[in-house]
Design an enzyme around this catalytic site. Structure first.
Site, PDB file in Angstrom:
ATOM      1  N   ARG A   1     -10.530 -11.332  -0.057  1.00 40.55           N
ATOM      2  CA  ARG A   1     -11.431 -12.225  -0.788  1.00 40.55           C
ATOM      3  C   ARG A   1     -10.880 -13.647  -0.867  1.00 40.55           C
ATOM      4  O   ARG A   1     -11.636 -14.595  -1.013  1.00 40.55           O
ATOM      5  CB  ARG A   1     -11.692 -11.653  -2.181  1.00 40.55           C
ATOM      6  CG  ARG A   1     -10.480 -11.560  -3.081  1.00 40.55           C
ATOM      7  CD  ARG A   1     -10.686 -10.633  -4.256  1.00 40.55           C
ATOM      8  NE  ARG A   1     -10.778  -9.243  -3.829  1.00 40.55           N
ATOM      9  CZ  ARG A   1     -11.014  -8.231  -4.658  1.00 40.55           C
ATOM     10  NH1 ARG A   1     -11.185  -8.447  -5.957  1.00 40.55           N
ATOM     11  NH2 ARG A   1     -11.072  -7.002  -4.214  1.00 40.55           N
TER      12      ARG A   1
ATOM     13  N   LYS B   1       0.843  -1.200   0.000  1.00 42.92           N
ATOM     14  CA  LYS B   1       0.000   0.000   0.000  1.00 42.92           C
ATOM     15  C   LYS B   1       0.877   1.248   0.000  1.00 42.92           C
ATOM     16  O   LYS B   1       1.871   1.318   0.712  1.00 42.92           O
ATOM     17  CB  LYS B   1      -0.906   0.001   1.229  1.00 42.92           C
ATOM     18  CG  LYS B   1      -1.988  -1.067   1.198  1.00 42.92           C
ATOM     19  CD  LYS B   1      -2.880  -0.965   2.413  1.00 42.92           C
ATOM     20  CE  LYS B   1      -3.917  -2.070   2.425  1.00 42.92           C
ATOM     21  NZ  LYS B   1      -4.894  -1.958   1.344  1.00 42.92           N
TER      22      LYS B   1
END
Length: 474
Positions: A328, A255
């Site tokens: 996910r 990130k």
């Protein structure tokens, strides 16, 4: 809190809520000496008026709720008092709920007062000790026939939400996967739930390959948590799944901004764990199985790579396009494992999954995905009732092609700057085996954020009360 109907001789802080109406004061005959003119206080939303009667040992706090306050508004009005005016709360406090108010007002008021006692300073060292709320005796005066049960329920709602706050707010070197597993074990003992924990070796035996792929870059042991709540005579069986990434660096797709807040990426896990405590504490007559996959998405020489192809519990292969689309992956294995081993009638997963959901709804509403219209309506109605709003986005199959992979069965990210929340939901759908009643709730914008109750972003417990309402309305 204790029910106390003897208000005439009470000494201490008396909290008197009012609606914004001219006749609101007519019901306050218990305190004839504590009258305030309409010019000074009219019950307007978020207004207050303090009146002290030193000779009688009483302080009156008049609290305005507005004309037609909803549940969340009432709860916040009371939370604001304990959060910002703790100096008013000495040894004895009495909340007076007049006949003008219904059960929802009493529940929201009590839970709000308790939520306001929560503080973020878990690790602060200070000369002055924080307020000891255990020394404050809070009583309630109400003519409602079920007042005692309502107060008890409100206390349990607040207790579960405060636990959820804490799980999200604690730093990632404290709230590790092991911490959440230990929390689940203690909750299981306290509330009569069966708890199973799979560490790395056990997860390998269960073929939780996608879950393990995310965990392999961290020195912290992953924990695949399963809680089973089995009340007698349950007519329904619900499965809950919560994303538990205790810190998300993004992996090798590291990130570039906002990483300081990534301790909140286990917000879905906290919601499900808090909800399980509440459901069991209230003896809700619904069978519930919860799976909470907990990992840290970190970076070292073993971290999974962009372009890797990994296995999953379902047997489907997954091409890794982005290691920051990790939530996910662990949810895929949890959903697959849930359906294969427990076959619940309804499944709901909660996850801080995508920035796309935040871009669509901001911080006031979570994104809801399902093909089951009945389930959508029940979840939305449950959320509306307690101020935890959901709104559906499409699950059209046309979006599925965005997740097609040339080398594997599916890819974990479509790599495009649009429909991020929808394509993430379509990815998860592939691991539900076509389950007829599954819903995915993306709480990226609602699980952690700014509010008047702290100077920094903090946990909200979004979804805990919603899930209780959902179970009650099945």
């Amino acid at each position: 809190m204790q029910l106390n109907k003897k208000v005439d001789q009470f000494k201490g802080l008396v909290i008197l809520p009012f609606l914004e109406s001219g006749n609101a004061f007519l019901s306050k005959l218990e305190f004839p000496s504590a009258q305030v003119s309409n010019a000074l206080f009219s019950g307007k939303k978020d207004s207050q008026f303090l009146l002290e009667k030193p000779d009688e040992g009483q302080v009156f706090l008049f609290l305005g709720l507005g004309k037609e306050p909803d549940y969340k508004s009432i709860q916040n009005s009371f939370r604001r008092i304990t959060a910002k005016q703790e100096n008013l709360f000495q040894e004895d406090v009495l909340l007076v709920i007049s006949k003008d108010f219904n059960e929802q007002v009493l529940e929201a008021a009590v839970s709000g007062l308790l939520l306001g006692t929560y503080r973020l300073g878990h690790f602060k060292t200070a000369e002055k000790a924080p307020k000891d709320w255990d020394k404050v005796k809070m009583g309630v005066s109400s003519s409602l026939s079920e007042a005692e049960k309502i107060v008890e329920k409100a206390e349990k709602i607040a207790a579960a939400q405060i636990q959820t706050f804490k799980m999200v707010d604690l730093p990632p070197n404290t709230a590790t996967p092991q911490y959440l597993a230990d929390w689940a074990k203690e909750a299981g003992k306290s509330h009569g739930m069966t708890v199973k924990i799979y560490d790395r070796k056990k997860a390998e035996k269960e073929q939780l390959h996608a879950f393990l792929a995310v965990a392999q870059g961290s020195q912290r042991e992953p924990q695949f948590i399963i809680l089973e709540y089995r009340p007698k005579n349950a007519q329904k069986h619900v499965g809950l799944v919560g994303k538990g990434v205790t810190f998300d660096t993004g992996g090798l797709n590291i990130k570039t901004q906002g990483m300081v807040h990534m301790k909140c990426d286990m917000g879905g896990a906290a919601t499900v764990l808090g909800a399980m405590q509440l459901i069991a504490d209230l003896d809700i007559p619904v069978q519930v199985t919860a799976i909470v996959p907990c990992v840290e998405n970190a970076i070292d020489k073993r971290a999974y790579l962009p372009s890797d192809v990994i296995q999953s519990h379902s047997g489907k292969t997954i091409e890794i396009i982005d290691t920051d689309a990790e939530g996910r992956l662990i949810l895929a294995d949890a959903l697959s494992y849930m359906i294969k081993n427990y076959q619940p009638e309804h499944i709901v997963d909660f996850a801080t999954l995508t920035g796309s959901a935040v871009g669509t709804f901001g911080y006031e509403c979570a994104a809801l995905f399902s093909k089951n219209e009945v389930l959508i309506q029940k979840l939305m109605e449950s959320g509306d009732a307690v101020g935890e709003r959901l709104w559906p986005l499409p699950m059209w199959d046309i979006y599925q092609k965005e997740m097609d992979s040339e080398i594997a069965d599916i890819k974990n990210f479509h790599g495009k700057p649009f429909a991020g929340a929808i394509t993430a939901a379509k990815f998860l759908e592939c691991f539900t085996g076509g389950h007829a009643s599954w819903a995915h709730v993306d709480i990226a914008g609602t699980a952690f954020g700014d509010s008047e109750f702290a100077k920094t972003k903090h946990g909200t417990a979004f979804g805990v009360h919603l899930l209780l309402k959902f179970m009650e309305n099945l």
